[in-house]
Design a protein around this motif. Structure first.
Motif, PDB file in Angstrom:
ATOM      1  N   PHE A   1      42.577 -54.578 -29.236  1.00  0.00           N
ATOM      2  CA  PHE A   1      42.173 -55.792 -29.951  1.00  0.00           C
ATOM      3  C   PHE A   1      41.165 -56.555 -29.087  1.00  0.00           C
ATOM      4  O   PHE A   1      41.458 -56.925 -27.963  1.00  0.00           O
ATOM      5  CB  PHE A   1      43.426 -56.644 -30.193  1.00  0.00           C
ATOM      6  N   GLY A   2      39.948 -56.757 -29.612  1.00  0.00           N
ATOM      7  CA  GLY A   2      38.950 -57.529 -28.873  1.00  0.00           C
ATOM      8  C   GLY A   2      38.215 -56.744 -27.813  1.00  0.00           C
ATOM      9  O   GLY A   2      37.643 -57.327 -26.891  1.00  0.00           O
ATOM     10  N   GLU A   3      38.164 -55.421 -27.955  1.00  0.00           N
ATOM     11  CA  GLU A   3      37.547 -54.579 -26.928  1.00  0.00           C
ATOM     12  C   GLU A   3      36.035 -54.483 -27.137  1.00  0.00           C
ATOM     13  O   GLU A   3      35.475 -53.426 -27.391  1.00  0.00           O
ATOM     14  CB  GLU A   3      38.194 -53.190 -26.948  1.00  0.00           C
ATOM     15  N   GLN A   4      35.379 -55.591 -27.056  1.00  0.00           N
ATOM     16  CA  GLN A   4      33.917 -55.704 -27.088  1.00  0.00           C
ATOM     17  C   GLN A   4      33.607 -57.178 -26.843  1.00  0.00           C
ATOM     18  O   GLN A   4      34.333 -58.054 -27.321  1.00  0.00           O
ATOM     19  CB  GLN A   4      33.353 -55.264 -28.442  1.00  0.00           C
ATOM     20  N   PHE A   5      32.557 -57.460 -26.116  1.00  0.00           N
ATOM     21  CA  PHE A   5      32.267 -58.861 -25.800  1.00  0.00           C
ATOM     22  C   PHE A   5      32.014 -59.660 -27.080  1.00  0.00           C
ATOM     23  O   PHE A   5      31.261 -59.243 -27.955  1.00  0.00           O
ATOM     24  CB  PHE A   5      31.062 -58.971 -24.874  1.00  0.00           C
ATOM     25  N   HIS A   6      32.651 -60.831 -27.140  1.00  0.00           N
ATOM     26  CA  HIS A   6      32.555 -61.662 -28.340  1.00  0.00           C
ATOM     27  C   HIS A   6      32.998 -63.091 -28.014  1.00  0.00           C
ATOM     28  O   HIS A   6      33.491 -63.378 -26.931  1.00  0.00           O
ATOM     29  CB  HIS A   6      33.432 -61.099 -29.456  1.00  0.00           C
ATOM     30  N   THR A   7      32.837 -63.961 -28.989  1.00  0.00           N
ATOM     31  CA  THR A   7      33.435 -65.286 -28.962  1.00  0.00           C
ATOM     32  C   THR A   7      34.257 -65.429 -30.239  1.00  0.00           C
ATOM     33  O   THR A   7      33.857 -64.947 -31.301  1.00  0.00           O
ATOM     34  CB  THR A   7      32.381 -66.403 -28.827  1.00  0.00           C
ATOM     35  N   ASP A   8      35.422 -66.042 -30.156  1.00  0.00           N
ATOM     36  CA  ASP A   8      36.400 -65.986 -31.238  1.00  0.00           C
ATOM     37  C   ASP A   8      35.959 -66.714 -32.506  1.00  0.00           C
ATOM     38  O   ASP A   8      35.480 -67.854 -32.445  1.00  0.00           O
ATOM     39  CB  ASP A   8      37.738 -66.572 -30.769  1.00  0.00           C
ATOM     40  N   SER A   9      36.144 -66.023 -33.623  1.00  0.00           N
ATOM     41  CA  SER A   9      35.985 -66.596 -34.975  1.00  0.00           C
ATOM     42  C   SER A   9      34.649 -67.300 -35.194  1.00  0.00           C
ATOM     43  O   SER A   9      34.554 -68.276 -35.941  1.00  0.00           O
ATOM     44  CB  SER A   9      37.136 -67.570 -35.275  1.00  0.00           C
ATOM     45  N   ILE A  10      33.582 -66.788 -34.573  1.00  0.00           N
ATOM     46  CA  ILE A  10      32.256 -67.386 -34.746  1.00  0.00           C
ATOM     47  C   ILE A  10      31.773 -67.242 -36.190  1.00  0.00           C
ATOM     48  O   ILE A  10      30.861 -67.934 -36.633  1.00  0.00           O
ATOM     49  CB  ILE A  10      31.239 -66.754 -33.765  1.00  0.00           C
ATOM     50  N   TYR A  11      32.413 -66.353 -36.960  1.00  0.00           N
ATOM     51  CA  TYR A  11      32.041 -66.118 -38.363  1.00  0.00           C
ATOM     52  C   TYR A  11      32.576 -67.208 -39.299  1.00  0.00           C
ATOM     53  O   TYR A  11      32.379 -67.147 -40.500  1.00  0.00           O
ATOM     54  CB  TYR A  11      32.542 -64.748 -38.829  1.00  0.00           C
ATOM     55  N   THR A  12      33.276 -68.212 -38.749  1.00  0.00           N
ATOM     56  CA  THR A  12      33.729 -69.344 -39.566  1.00  0.00           C
ATOM     57  C   THR A  12      32.737 -70.500 -39.436  1.00  0.00           C
ATOM     58  O   THR A  12      31.972 -70.567 -38.471  1.00  0.00           O
ATOM     59  CB  THR A  12      35.128 -69.817 -39.134  1.00  0.00           C
ATOM     60  N   LYS A  13      32.769 -71.410 -40.409  1.00  0.00           N
ATOM     61  CA  LYS A  13      31.821 -72.528 -40.385  1.00  0.00           C
ATOM     62  C   LYS A  13      32.114 -73.495 -39.241  1.00  0.00           C
ATOM     63  O   LYS A  13      31.211 -74.139 -38.710  1.00  0.00           O
ATOM     64  CB  LYS A  13      31.854 -73.265 -41.735  1.00  0.00           C
ATOM     65  N   LYS A  14      33.382 -73.596 -38.842  1.00  0.00           N
ATOM     66  CA  LYS A  14      33.744 -74.434 -37.702  1.00  0.00           C
ATOM     67  C   LYS A  14      34.587 -73.605 -36.733  1.00  0.00           C
ATOM     68  O   LYS A  14      35.804 -73.646 -36.754  1.00  0.00           O
ATOM     69  CB  LYS A  14      34.530 -75.673 -38.165  1.00  0.00           C
ATOM     70  N   PRO A  15      33.927 -72.822 -35.873  1.00  0.00           N
ATOM     71  CA  PRO A  15      34.664 -71.944 -34.961  1.00  0.00           C
ATOM     72  C   PRO A  15      35.459 -72.756 -33.930  1.00  0.00           C
ATOM     73  O   PRO A  15      35.132 -73.903 -33.632  1.00  0.00           O
ATOM     74  CB  PRO A  15      33.556 -71.144 -34.259  1.00  0.00           C
ATOM     75  N   PRO A  16      36.512 -72.164 -33.378  1.00  0.00           N
ATOM     76  CA  PRO A  16      37.296 -72.855 -32.359  1.00  0.00           C
ATOM     77  C   PRO A  16      36.500 -73.070 -31.080  1.00  0.00           C
ATOM     78  O   PRO A  16      35.781 -72.174 -30.633  1.00  0.00           O
ATOM     79  CB  PRO A  16      38.476 -71.911 -32.116  1.00  0.00           C
ATOM     80  N   ARG A  17      36.659 -74.251 -30.507  1.00  0.00           N
ATOM     81  CA  ARG A  17      36.009 -74.524 -29.217  1.00  0.00           C
ATOM     82  C   ARG A  17      36.708 -73.777 -28.090  1.00  0.00           C
ATOM     83  O   ARG A  17      36.063 -73.264 -27.177  1.00  0.00           O
ATOM     84  CB  ARG A  17      36.039 -76.033 -28.912  1.00  0.00           C
ATOM     85  N   PHE A  18      38.040 -73.735 -28.156  1.00  0.00           N
ATOM     86  CA  PHE A  18      38.809 -73.152 -27.064  1.00  0.00           C
ATOM     87  C   PHE A  18      39.779 -72.084 -27.579  1.00  0.00           C
ATOM     88  O   PHE A  18      40.236 -72.145 -28.718  1.00  0.00           O
ATOM     89  CB  PHE A  18      39.622 -74.232 -26.343  1.00  0.00           C
ATOM     90  N   THR A  19      40.088 -71.141 -26.691  1.00  0.00           N
ATOM     91  CA  THR A  19      41.131 -70.154 -26.957  1.00  0.00           C
ATOM     92  C   THR A  19      42.113 -70.171 -25.793  1.00  0.00           C
ATOM     93  O   THR A  19      41.712 -70.272 -24.633  1.00  0.00           O
ATOM     94  CB  THR A  19      40.546 -68.739 -27.108  1.00  0.00           C
ATOM     95  N   MET A  20      43.407 -70.050 -26.116  1.00  0.00           N
ATOM     96  CA  MET A  20      44.452 -69.895 -25.107  1.00  0.00           C
ATOM     97  C   MET A  20      45.145 -68.555 -25.312  1.00  0.00           C
ATOM     98  O   MET A  20      45.391 -68.142 -26.445  1.00  0.00           O
ATOM     99  CB  MET A  20      45.520 -70.995 -25.234  1.00  0.00           C
ATOM    100  N   LEU A  21      45.467 -67.888 -24.209  1.00  0.00           N
ATOM    101  CA  LEU A  21      46.301 -66.692 -24.239  1.00  0.00           C
ATOM    102  C   LEU A  21      47.446 -66.888 -23.251  1.00  0.00           C
ATOM    103  O   LEU A  21      47.234 -67.375 -22.136  1.00  0.00           O
ATOM    104  CB  LEU A  21      45.514 -65.445 -23.830  1.00  0.00           C
ATOM    105  N   TYR A  22      48.637 -66.488 -23.688  1.00  0.00           N
ATOM    106  CA  TYR A  22      49.811 -66.564 -22.831  1.00  0.00           C
ATOM    107  C   TYR A  22      50.471 -65.186 -22.823  1.00  0.00           C
ATOM    108  O   TYR A  22      50.793 -64.634 -23.885  1.00  0.00           O
ATOM    109  CB  TYR A  22      50.778 -67.633 -23.356  1.00  0.00           C
TER     110      TYR A  22
END
Length: 263
Positions: free
Chosen positions: A92-113
């Motif tokens: 999952f996510g095995e390529q450089f990207h920024t999260d959910s940029i395909y939405t009109k208001k993408p998230p500023r931050f991502t957290m992983l735990y």
């Protein structure tokens, strides 16, 4: 006592603090550090879902990930990002990207735990600073991209990495599309805001657009802009999607991460 330990070239920093005991002053310092370094990580944190969400809310409104169902009805903002030993495709996510940029208001931050991880060093997340990438862009490319928007799709190249989990826990949704400025100013600094995993074109279209796209992608992820985060169990990371690209590294085995995105 909160301690900040920057990585080489200030590409991310480790924060030493107990997140169960943070003060408002600590939150202020953490936010300031996030603005400066783009990526922060906290080792040895024992957080249940309630405490995890409480910490995340200090940074903004929590988003619902459009492609996967949440952890539970009570904790729907937490998405389970899982790799199984039986999975045959890429992580999952095995390529450089920024999260959910395909939405009109993408998230500023991502957290992983991290809830379950393989041996340390075997399932890293790699980050690439887009502040540094912008600084090293040639003047001619900067001028060319200044007024150009990227066109993005949820069915871009990286969508292949989500198929295993979407089959199990996905939502039936149509293709999501958006356009966003490629050059952004964040915290008084310019950054490249372009997701190689989702970009499908430019607006307005550029001359030799395929060549420009390839050159831009190659530049964005040069090794001198990168930091590879080694995961340990009970480790939390937060990054700014506008100034950091990230990708999962290939591995075989089991890994479970709880993710929150923040608008």
């Amino acid at each position: 006592m909160l301690e900040i330990k920057p990585n080489k070239k200030n590409i991310g920093a480790e924060i030493i603090v107990n997140l169960k005991e943070i003060t408002n002053k600590d939150i202020f310092k953490i936010k300031r550090a996030l603005n400066k370094y783009g990526l922060l990580y906290f080792k040895e944190q024992k957080l249940n879902s309630k405490l995890y969400i409480k910490f995340a809310k200090h940074f903004g409104k929590l988003a619902n990930y459009p492609r996967l169902k949440g952890l539970s009805k009570k904790f729907k903002q937490i998405t389970v990002v899982q790799r199984k030993a039986t999975d045959k495709g890429p992580s999952f996510g095995e390529q450089f990207h920024t999260d959910s940029i395909y939405t009109k208001k993408p998230p500023r931050f991502t957290m992983l735990y991290s809830k379950l991880v393989p041996k340390k060093g075997r399932a890293n997340t790699e980050f690439s600073s887009q502040y540094l990438a912008y600084d090293y862009l040639s003047k001619s490319i900067k001028n060319k991209l200044l007024k150009v928007k990227g066109k993005y799709s949820s069915e871009g190249p990286i969508s292949v990495t989500t198929r295993e989990r979407v089959k199990e826990k996905g939502r039936k949704i149509k293709e999501l599309k958006s356009t966003h400025n490629i050059i952004k100013k964040i915290n008084s600094k310019n950054t490249i805001y372009c997701s190689p995993g989702h970009l499908v074109g430019f607006s307005p279209n550029l001359k030799n657009s395929e060549k420009v796209k390839k050159e831009l992608f190659k530049h964005q992820v040069k090794k001198k802009f990168q930091y590879s985060l080694e995961w340990e169990k009970d480790q939390l990371a937060i990054w700014d999607n506008r100034s950091m690209l990230h990708q999962a590294t290939p591995f075989k085995g089991n890994r479970i991460m709880h993710r929150i995105t923040i608008l």
